[in-house]
Enzyme design. Structure first.
Site, PDB file in Angstrom:
ATOM      1  N   ASN A  88       0.792  -1.235   0.000  1.00 46.29           N
ATOM      2  CA  ASN A  88       0.000   0.000   0.000  1.00 46.29           C
ATOM      3  C   ASN A  88       0.824   1.284   0.000  1.00 46.29           C
ATOM      4  O   ASN A  88       0.303   2.335  -0.366  1.00 46.29           O
ATOM      5  CB  ASN A  88      -1.030  -0.011   1.143  1.00 46.29           C
ATOM      6  CG  ASN A  88      -0.378   0.098   2.493  1.00 46.29           C
ATOM      7  OD1 ASN A  88       0.721  -0.404   2.694  1.00 46.29           O
ATOM      8  ND2 ASN A  88      -1.053   0.741   3.423  1.00 46.29           N
ATOM      9  N   GLY A 111       3.069  -4.930   7.500  1.00 45.67           N
ATOM     10  CA  GLY A 111       2.042  -5.720   6.818  1.00 45.67           C
ATOM     11  C   GLY A 111       0.928  -6.055   7.789  1.00 45.67           C
ATOM     12  O   GLY A 111       0.678  -5.309   8.748  1.00 45.67           O
ATOM     13  N   GLU A 157       5.250  -3.328  12.033  1.00 43.16           N
ATOM     14  CA  GLU A 157       4.214  -2.297  11.883  1.00 43.16           C
ATOM     15  C   GLU A 157       3.040  -2.964  11.195  1.00 43.16           C
ATOM     16  O   GLU A 157       3.190  -3.487  10.084  1.00 43.16           O
ATOM     17  CB  GLU A 157       4.734  -1.118  11.063  1.00 43.16           C
ATOM     18  CG  GLU A 157       5.711  -0.237  11.807  1.00 43.16           C
ATOM     19  CD  GLU A 157       5.120   0.435  13.031  1.00 43.16           C
ATOM     20  OE1 GLU A 157       3.881   0.524  13.155  1.00 43.16           O
ATOM     21  OE2 GLU A 157       5.910   0.857  13.892  1.00 43.16           O
ATOM     22  N   CYS A 165      -2.969   2.073   6.654  1.00 40.89           N
ATOM     23  CA  CYS A 165      -3.041   1.542   8.025  1.00 40.89           C
ATOM     24  C   CYS A 165      -3.535   2.611   8.984  1.00 40.89           C
ATOM     25  O   CYS A 165      -4.028   2.303  10.060  1.00 40.89           O
ATOM     26  CB  CYS A 165      -1.678   1.026   8.444  1.00 40.89           C
ATOM     27  SG  CYS A 165      -0.367   2.203   8.108  1.00 40.89           S
ATOM     28  N   GLU A 185       9.650   3.377  13.978  1.00 42.29           N
ATOM     29  CA  GLU A 185      10.295   3.672  12.703  1.00 42.29           C
ATOM     30  C   GLU A 185      10.334   5.187  12.513  1.00 42.29           C
ATOM     31  O   GLU A 185       9.570   5.919  13.112  1.00 42.29           O
ATOM     32  CB  GLU A 185       9.510   3.040  11.550  1.00 42.29           C
ATOM     33  CG  GLU A 185       9.490   1.529  11.626  1.00 42.29           C
ATOM     34  CD  GLU A 185       9.172   0.902  10.273  1.00 42.29           C
ATOM     35  OE1 GLU A 185      10.109   0.720   9.487  1.00 42.29           O
ATOM     36  OE2 GLU A 185       8.000   0.592  10.025  1.00 42.29           O
TER      37      GLU A 185
HETATM   38  P1  NAD Z   1       0.682  -8.946   4.245  1.00 45.96           P
HETATM   39  O1  NAD Z   1       0.943  -9.248   5.676  1.00 45.96           O
HETATM   40  O2  NAD Z   1      -0.164  -9.868   3.478  1.00 45.96           O
HETATM   41  O3  NAD Z   1       2.066  -8.877   3.443  1.00 45.96           O
HETATM   42  C1  NAD Z   1       3.094  -8.003   3.847  1.00 45.96           C
HETATM   43  C2  NAD Z   1       4.420  -8.584   3.384  1.00 45.96           C
HETATM   44  O4  NAD Z   1       4.665  -9.784   4.092  1.00 45.96           O
HETATM   45  C3  NAD Z   1       4.472  -8.942   1.891  1.00 45.96           C
HETATM   46  O5  NAD Z   1       5.728  -8.605   1.361  1.00 45.96           O
HETATM   47  C4  NAD Z   1       4.286 -10.450   1.915  1.00 45.96           C
HETATM   48  O6  NAD Z   1       4.842 -11.088   0.801  1.00 45.96           O
HETATM   49  C5  NAD Z   1       5.025 -10.814   3.176  1.00 45.96           C
HETATM   50  N1  NAD Z   1       4.669 -12.105   3.751  1.00 45.96           N
HETATM   51  C6  NAD Z   1       3.485 -12.756   3.681  1.00 45.96           C
HETATM   52  N2  NAD Z   1       3.558 -13.939   4.329  1.00 45.96           N
HETATM   53  C7  NAD Z   1       4.808 -14.039   4.831  1.00 45.96           C
HETATM   54  C8  NAD Z   1       5.494 -15.018   5.605  1.00 45.96           C
HETATM   55  N3  NAD Z   1       4.895 -16.137   5.996  1.00 45.96           N
HETATM   56  N4  NAD Z   1       6.768 -14.777   5.955  1.00 45.96           N
HETATM   57  C9  NAD Z   1       7.384 -13.630   5.586  1.00 45.96           C
HETATM   58  N5  NAD Z   1       6.794 -12.683   4.834  1.00 45.96           N
HETATM   59  C10 NAD Z   1       5.521 -12.876   4.467  1.00 45.96           C
HETATM   60  O7  NAD Z   1       0.137  -7.436   4.177  1.00 45.96           O
HETATM   61  P2  NAD Z   1      -0.336  -6.618   2.871  1.00 45.96           P
HETATM   62  O8  NAD Z   1      -1.675  -7.122   2.466  1.00 45.96           O
HETATM   63  O9  NAD Z   1       0.754  -6.573   1.852  1.00 45.96           O
HETATM   64  O10 NAD Z   1      -0.455  -5.143   3.467  1.00 45.96           O
HETATM   65  C11 NAD Z   1      -1.575  -4.656   4.098  1.00 45.96           C
HETATM   66  C12 NAD Z   1      -1.376  -4.646   5.599  1.00 45.96           C
HETATM   67  O11 NAD Z   1      -0.244  -3.840   5.927  1.00 45.96           O
HETATM   68  C13 NAD Z   1      -2.526  -4.022   6.346  1.00 45.96           C
HETATM   69  O12 NAD Z   1      -2.826  -4.776   7.485  1.00 45.96           O
HETATM   70  C14 NAD Z   1      -1.996  -2.652   6.753  1.00 45.96           C
HETATM   71  O13 NAD Z   1      -2.620  -2.084   7.874  1.00 45.96           O
HETATM   72  C15 NAD Z   1      -0.571  -2.969   6.994  1.00 45.96           C
HETATM   73  N6  NAD Z   1       0.249  -1.754   6.958  1.00 45.96           N
HETATM   74  C16 NAD Z   1       0.756  -1.267   8.131  1.00 45.96           C
HETATM   75  C17 NAD Z   1       1.517  -0.103   8.151  1.00 45.96           C
HETATM   76  C18 NAD Z   1       2.096   0.411   9.423  1.00 45.96           C
HETATM   77  O14 NAD Z   1       3.112   1.098   9.358  1.00 45.96           O
HETATM   78  N7  NAD Z   1       1.528   0.119  10.578  1.00 45.96           N
HETATM   79  C19 NAD Z   1       1.750   0.581   6.964  1.00 45.96           C
HETATM   80  C20 NAD Z   1       1.211   0.068   5.788  1.00 45.96           C
HETATM   81  C21 NAD Z   1       0.478  -1.111   5.790  1.00 45.96           C
END
Ligand code: NAD
Length: 478
Positions: free
Chosen positions: A149, A225, A247, A281, A459
């Site tokens: 995102n 994520g 995060e 997020c 961060e």
């Molecule tokens: P996601 O958790 O599906 O994926 C995030 C990353 O993790 C991707 O690169 C993915 O390939 C990787 N990943 C997935 N499974 C993994 C595993 N088993 N081991 C290691 N890596 C793995 O999240 P998304 O759908 O890409 O992003 C959306 C989420 O991110 C939302 O929940 C959002 O709130 C959050 N987000 C948080 C912040 C923050 O700073 N708090 C900022 C932006 C997005």
């Protein structure tokens, strides 16, 4: 079409698979073709980063400044072009996308300065004749796992401090947004950074991501994520005693009090809840409104969202772009059904929108008469869907705001100084906003939350040193 490769040890290398990157505003458009790697490529990237680590840790602040400043300058000079790429691969509107790229550039510039500002302490010992020094050292190889995102800003806010403080990096970007990550890697590759200091391996989270997290030579993992993925990463890191920071998601409240300026409150709610298609997020997904202003606020927000133009991210009149992919759109629509079944009242929106091009469009949705125990108020949806909760007064509003598993960002709209002060002191969130949207933050101050939203040190800003360095205490007989 050109095949974009992985960056390992200063060379562009093939992976084991190829992924087509699809434009969510127009599913017939392939934005680019990208190689993906797995455990083998992660192994090679970690080895390259490990080899490069001692020399980079010993590099001086001027060398680090020059590299980071170069990267920041190129990003800023190309922000229109890179913004267009971001809008095409992620679906953010063009002004939002250009803004994100600009932020990535500023982050590199900020950490160029931070490389020059690293300080230690020299302290007299409690034992006569002994001197104590407290210094910061890099961790070594740091792994980074990023979401789709903010496909350039989030990699930037991890890579820049890691390099500034002398670490080497392996980045595993999100599967859905490899183009921005590749463009950033290309700029870094053309800087004077020595080969192997920065490496990038696109690939599936369950393969490349998991391999990076479990790699015994990776000293720290910085992850952004979902909570679910974060929980697994935490367990894996604890298992091998690696440092980590997470995060994750949010369900951010925006309180609107009777004494709020209505225009300010509506602008904050509409921006916070719906801009970037709600895929932030920090999105204001729960609007907590006191009774005296409730009906006027709901009518004004409803009128405003009826006028928002949903469409192609790069069209000049678009205000709300598409969901990032079909899965996210289906998830949003499923939550519309969940909300209706739970008894929430839909004011407007929440439908698929057909545009000239075939993309993942939906209209922004507003639910009223919701309860805080409904799933639509407890779970992160990550789409253009907001709920309204009615509260009797500030006290009840605060209780509702804090009654959530998350704690990233929280906001209040009020003209009362004492209400604003009370809110800032008592909101259980890492970032609190007064008369501002819950989303939209600066790049030179800490970013992060509490509870399930964040784990570990903050961060961004100078606080990033907490994660990317380890403290050493040295004693010496004078
Ligand atoms: P996601 O958790 O599906 O994926 C995030 C990353 O993790 C991707 O690169 C993915 O390939 C990787 N990943 C997935 N499974 C993994 C595993 N088993 N081991 C290691 N890596 C793995 O999240 P998304 O759908 O890409 O992003 C959306 C989420 O991110 C939302 O929940 C959002 O709130 C959050 N987000 C948080 C912040 C923050 O700073 N708090 C900022 C932006 C997005």
């Amino acid at each position: 079409m050109e095949l974009h490769k992985l960056l390992i040890g200063g060379k562009w290398v093939d992976g084991s698979r190829v992924r087509d990157n699809i434009n969510p505003s127009d599913v017939t458009e392939v934005v680019g073709r990208f190689t993906e790697g797995g455990a083998g490529e992660i192994d090679a990237a970690v080895a390259a980063a490990g080899e490069a680590a001692p020399a980079w840790a010993a590099s001086g602040p001027q060398q680090r400044f020059d590299v980071l400043d170069f990267i920041g300058s190129e990003i800023l000079a190309r922000k229109q072009e890179l913004g267009l790429l971001l809008a095409r691969e992620e679906g953010k509107t063009l002004p939002e996308a250009v803004g994100e790229v600009g932020r990535a550039g500023q982050i590199f510039k900020f950490y160029a300065g931070e490389a020059l500002r690293l300080r230690g302490e020299r302290i007299p010992s409690t034992r006569p004749g002994v001197m104590v020094e407290v210094t910061r050292e890099p961790l070594g190889v740091v792994g980074m796992i990023t979401p789709w995102n903010f496909p350039i800003a989030i990699p930037a806010w991890k890579i820049a401090p890691a390099l500034a403080f002398g670490n080497t990096v392996v980045l595993k970007p999100a599967e859905l947004t490899p183009a921005c990550a590749w463009a950033l890697a290309d700029i870094i590759h053309r800087s004077d950074l020595p080969p192997g200091v920065f490496n990038m391996v696109n690939g599936a989270g369950s393969e490349a991501g998991a391999a990076l997290v479990q790699h015994r030579d990776v000293a720290g993992i910085s992850f952004t994520g979902s909570v679910e993925t974060g929980r697994g990463i935490a367990a894996a890191c604890i298992g091998r005693m690696a440092k980590f920071q997470l995060e994750m998601g949010g369900k951010n409240p925006l309180i609107v009090l009777d004494d709020a300026d209505l225009d300010t409150a509506v602008a904050c709610a509409v921006n916070g809840a719906f801009f970037s298609t709600g895929q932030r997020c920090t999105a204001s997904s729960r609007l907590i409104v006191t009774e005296g202003i409730h009906d006027r606020f709901v009518n004004a927000v409803s009128e405003k969202i009826a006028s928002l133009v949903v469409g192609d991210a790069v069209a000049s009149d678009t205000q709300i772009g598409p969901a990032v992919d079909g899965r996210q759109l289906e998830k949003n629509l499923a939550y519309m059904d969940i909300g209706r079944k739970e008894g929430a009242e839909l004011v407007r929106g929440g439908e698929r929108v057909t545009c000239e091009k075939d993309g993942f469009y939906m209209s922004p949705a507003l639910f009223v008469n919701t309860r805080n125990d409904m799933r639509i108020n407890r779970e992160e949806i990550f789409g253009p869907i907001a709920t309204v909760l009615k509260a009797a007064d500030l006290e009840e509003a605060m209780a509702l705001a804090n009654d959530t598993p998350f704690g990233l960002s929280a906001g209040i709209c009020t003209t009362s100084l004492s209400a604003a002060e009370h809110f800032k002191a008592n909101a259980r969130a890492g970032m609190v906003m007064v008369n501002l949207p819950t989303a939209g933050v600066d790049y030179h101050v800490p970013f992060g939350g509490t509870k399930a939203s964040s784990y570990g040190s903050r961060e961004q800003g100078s606080h990033a040193a907490e994660f990317y360095t380890t403290v050493k205490t040295a004693y010496q007989l004078a």
